[in-house]
Design a protein around this motif. Structure first.
Motif, PDB file in Angstrom:
ATOM      1  N   ALA A  52      20.419   1.146   0.790  1.00  0.00           N
ATOM      2  CA  ALA A  52      21.049   1.759  -0.392  1.00  0.00           C
ATOM      3  C   ALA A  52      20.009   2.035  -1.468  1.00  0.00           C
ATOM      4  O   ALA A  52      20.025   3.101  -2.107  1.00  0.00           O
ATOM      5  CB  ALA A  52      22.152   0.851  -0.931  1.00  0.00           C
ATOM      6  N   GLY A  53      19.120   1.088  -1.699  1.00  0.00           N
ATOM      7  CA  GLY A  53      18.077   1.304  -2.693  1.00  0.00           C
ATOM      8  C   GLY A  53      17.182   2.467  -2.323  1.00  0.00           C
ATOM      9  O   GLY A  53      16.768   3.246  -3.197  1.00  0.00           O
ATOM     10  N   THR A  54      16.888   2.612  -1.050  1.00  0.00           N
ATOM     11  CA  THR A  54      16.021   3.706  -0.607  1.00  0.00           C
ATOM     12  C   THR A  54      16.701   5.055  -0.795  1.00  0.00           C
ATOM     13  O   THR A  54      16.111   5.980  -1.370  1.00  0.00           O
ATOM     14  CB  THR A  54      15.625   3.512   0.867  1.00  0.00           C
ATOM     15  N   VAL A  55      17.937   5.204  -0.332  1.00  0.00           N
ATOM     16  CA  VAL A  55      18.580   6.522  -0.436  1.00  0.00           C
ATOM     17  C   VAL A  55      18.928   6.859  -1.879  1.00  0.00           C
ATOM     18  O   VAL A  55      18.987   8.043  -2.245  1.00  0.00           O
ATOM     19  CB  VAL A  55      19.828   6.626   0.462  1.00  0.00           C
ATOM     20  N   ARG A  56      19.129   5.848  -2.709  1.00  0.00           N
ATOM     21  CA  ARG A  56      19.471   6.109  -4.109  1.00  0.00           C
ATOM     22  C   ARG A  56      18.354   6.853  -4.829  1.00  0.00           C
ATOM     23  O   ARG A  56      18.600   7.622  -5.764  1.00  0.00           O
ATOM     24  CB  ARG A  56      19.793   4.801  -4.821  1.00  0.00           C
ATOM     25  N   LEU A  85      20.466  12.095   1.580  1.00  0.00           N
ATOM     26  CA  LEU A  85      20.504  12.508   0.174  1.00  0.00           C
ATOM     27  C   LEU A  85      21.935  12.562  -0.348  1.00  0.00           C
ATOM     28  O   LEU A  85      22.177  12.282  -1.529  1.00  0.00           O
ATOM     29  CB  LEU A  85      19.814  13.863  -0.004  1.00  0.00           C
ATOM     30  N   GLY A  86      22.880  12.906   0.532  1.00  0.00           N
ATOM     31  CA  GLY A  86      24.282  12.892   0.128  1.00  0.00           C
ATOM     32  C   GLY A  86      24.758  11.496  -0.203  1.00  0.00           C
ATOM     33  O   GLY A  86      25.495  11.280  -1.182  1.00  0.00           O
ATOM     34  N   MET A  87      24.343  10.504   0.593  1.00  0.00           N
ATOM     35  CA  MET A  87      24.695   9.123   0.277  1.00  0.00           C
ATOM     36  C   MET A  87      24.036   8.680  -1.025  1.00  0.00           C
ATOM     37  O   MET A  87      24.660   7.985  -1.842  1.00  0.00           O
ATOM     38  CB  MET A  87      24.289   8.203   1.432  1.00  0.00           C
ATOM     39  N   GLY A  88      22.789   9.088  -1.239  1.00  0.00           N
ATOM     40  CA  GLY A  88      22.124   8.745  -2.488  1.00  0.00           C
ATOM     41  C   GLY A  88      22.831   9.310  -3.697  1.00  0.00           C
ATOM     42  O   GLY A  88      23.016   8.623  -4.713  1.00  0.00           O
ATOM     43  N   GLU A  89      23.260  10.569  -3.603  1.00  0.00           N
ATOM     44  CA  GLU A  89      23.997  11.191  -4.710  1.00  0.00           C
ATOM     45  C   GLU A  89      25.320  10.488  -4.955  1.00  0.00           C
ATOM     46  O   GLU A  89      25.731  10.271  -6.099  1.00  0.00           O
ATOM     47  CB  GLU A  89      24.231  12.674  -4.392  1.00  0.00           C
ATOM     48  N   ALA A  90      26.005  10.089  -3.873  1.00  0.00           N
ATOM     49  CA  ALA A  90      27.274   9.368  -4.020  1.00  0.00           C
ATOM     50  C   ALA A  90      27.066   8.028  -4.716  1.00  0.00           C
ATOM     51  O   ALA A  90      27.860   7.637  -5.581  1.00  0.00           O
ATOM     52  CB  ALA A  90      27.914   9.155  -2.649  1.00  0.00           C
ATOM     53  N   LEU A  91      25.995   7.328  -4.383  1.00  0.00           N
ATOM     54  CA  LEU A  91      25.726   6.036  -5.022  1.00  0.00           C
ATOM     55  C   LEU A  91      25.406   6.218  -6.501  1.00  0.00           C
ATOM     56  O   LEU A  91      25.856   5.430  -7.346  1.00  0.00           O
ATOM     57  CB  LEU A  91      24.566   5.333  -4.315  1.00  0.00           C
ATOM     58  N   GLU A  98      32.340   3.633  -1.049  1.00  0.00           N
ATOM     59  CA  GLU A  98      33.758   3.270  -1.097  1.00  0.00           C
ATOM     60  C   GLU A  98      34.463   3.974  -2.256  1.00  0.00           C
ATOM     61  O   GLU A  98      35.576   4.490  -2.099  1.00  0.00           O
ATOM     62  CB  GLU A  98      33.927   1.768  -1.233  1.00  0.00           C
ATOM     63  N   ALA A  99      33.809   4.014  -3.416  1.00  0.00           N
ATOM     64  CA  ALA A  99      34.422   4.663  -4.577  1.00  0.00           C
ATOM     65  C   ALA A  99      34.610   6.160  -4.326  1.00  0.00           C
ATOM     66  O   ALA A  99      35.624   6.745  -4.735  1.00  0.00           O
ATOM     67  CB  ALA A  99      33.578   4.430  -5.819  1.00  0.00           C
ATOM     68  N   LEU A 100      33.629   6.786  -3.659  1.00  0.00           N
ATOM     69  CA  LEU A 100      33.772   8.199  -3.322  1.00  0.00           C
ATOM     70  C   LEU A 100      34.948   8.406  -2.376  1.00  0.00           C
ATOM     71  O   LEU A 100      35.773   9.299  -2.591  1.00  0.00           O
ATOM     72  CB  LEU A 100      32.484   8.712  -2.673  1.00  0.00           C
ATOM     73  N   PHE A 101      35.046   7.589  -1.331  1.00  0.00           N
ATOM     74  CA  PHE A 101      36.165   7.743  -0.402  1.00  0.00           C
ATOM     75  C   PHE A 101      37.496   7.452  -1.087  1.00  0.00           C
ATOM     76  O   PHE A 101      38.486   8.169  -0.873  1.00  0.00           O
ATOM     77  CB  PHE A 101      36.010   6.831   0.812  1.00  0.00           C
TER      78      PHE A 101
END
Length: 280
Positions: A52-56, A85-91, A98-101
């Motif tokens: 998570a830290g990496t993709v953020r 990058l999509g996961m990073g943007e969501a975080l 989870e909040a996005l879903f």
């Protein structure tokens, strides 16, 4: 568990690392297990101790370095870069996947459109920097389905099952939305064949309606947690305990024989109790 990609998110304790690892692992869980798990091992090493830290903080140039040389069947580095990058943007925007879903599920009120919205949101990152650094996107639609074409969203349903059910010996139980009762089985050829054998469906396609029909049949057994049977049924087939071409010997040893129409027919004794083919 070594035959299942859920081993990867189990390596982490932070819920954000768990969900990032789980989504990556589920999206690449197609084809031969030994091949996709080798790719997942490599990707998790590159992501380091905190996915998570990496993709953020990841950008297109960083994704190009991280994904250098990656190719797996339909997917090339640019496809994976969109996902990361999509996961990073969501975080950064929502705080968690989870909040996005949860936002999609609350807005849509049903699982299938929520999955589609979740997938589209992850794909909404700018493509130009990605394609400039990594080349064209090729198989993104396979990695993250977005078209509402009747497909079963198999790997996204697998991801949801991991995150929502449990915690137990298989699933992680990290998410609270949408709850186990709302889940749909991650339909593949193993589940579909077992479901037909057990009379849970007569449908022969691998679409969403088939996945729903099987889930509804399992919901009659456990309304609160219908997908808890999925792992056992899938691995029962994968392990060869129910071969594609059943034999009398396999059916006689099968624990599910009394629930299985073909199994009962194959092992039925003729009148008089003699085994078919026995000498008279």
């Amino acid at each position: 568990m070594r035959a299942d990609p859920v081993e990867f998110p189990r390596r982490y304790r932070d819920p954000r690392d768990v969900e990032v690892s789980a989504l990556l692992s589920a999206c690449l869980a197609y084809g031969r297990v030994d091949l996709f798990k080798a790719q997942l091992e490599r990707l998790h090493r590159a992501l380091g101790p905190s996915p998570a830290g990496t993709v953020r903080t990841l950008d297109a140039a960083g994704a190009a370095r991280l994904l250098d040389g990656f190719v797996y069947r339909f997917n090339v580095p640019a496809d994976l870069a969109v996902l990361l990058l999509g996961m990073g943007e969501a975080l950064r925007t929502h705080g968690s996947l989870e909040a996005l879903f949860a936002r999609q599920f609350e807005r849509e009120g049903a699982l299938r459109p929520a999955l589609r919205g979740f997938s589209l949101a992850l794909q909404s990152v700018a493509r130009e920097p990605i394609e400039r650094e990594l080349g064209p996107v090729r198989g993104l639609h396979h990695l993250l389905p977005s078209a509402d074409s009747g497909g079963a969203y198999k790997r996204l349903n697998l991801f949801l099952r991991w995150m929502v059910r449990g915690p137990d010996a298989v699933d992680l139980g990290t998410w609270r939305v949408p709850g186990p009762a709302a889940l749909v089985v991650p339909l593949d050829t193993h589940i579909a064949r077992m479901a037909r054998q057990l009379g849970l469906t007569r449908r022969r396609d691998l679409g969403w309606r088939t996945a729903e029909e099987i889930t509804d049949a399992l919901r009659a057994v456990d309304p609160a947690d219908p997908t808890r049977f999925d792992f056992a049924l899938c691995h029962f087939s994968m392990a060869g305990r129910c071969p594609p071409r059943p034999t009398r010997d396999a059916c006689e040893r099968c624990l599910l024989r009394e629930l299985c129409g073909p199994g009962r027919r194959r092992t039925a004794r003729p009148r008089g109790g003699r085994t078919p083919g026995a000498a008279g």
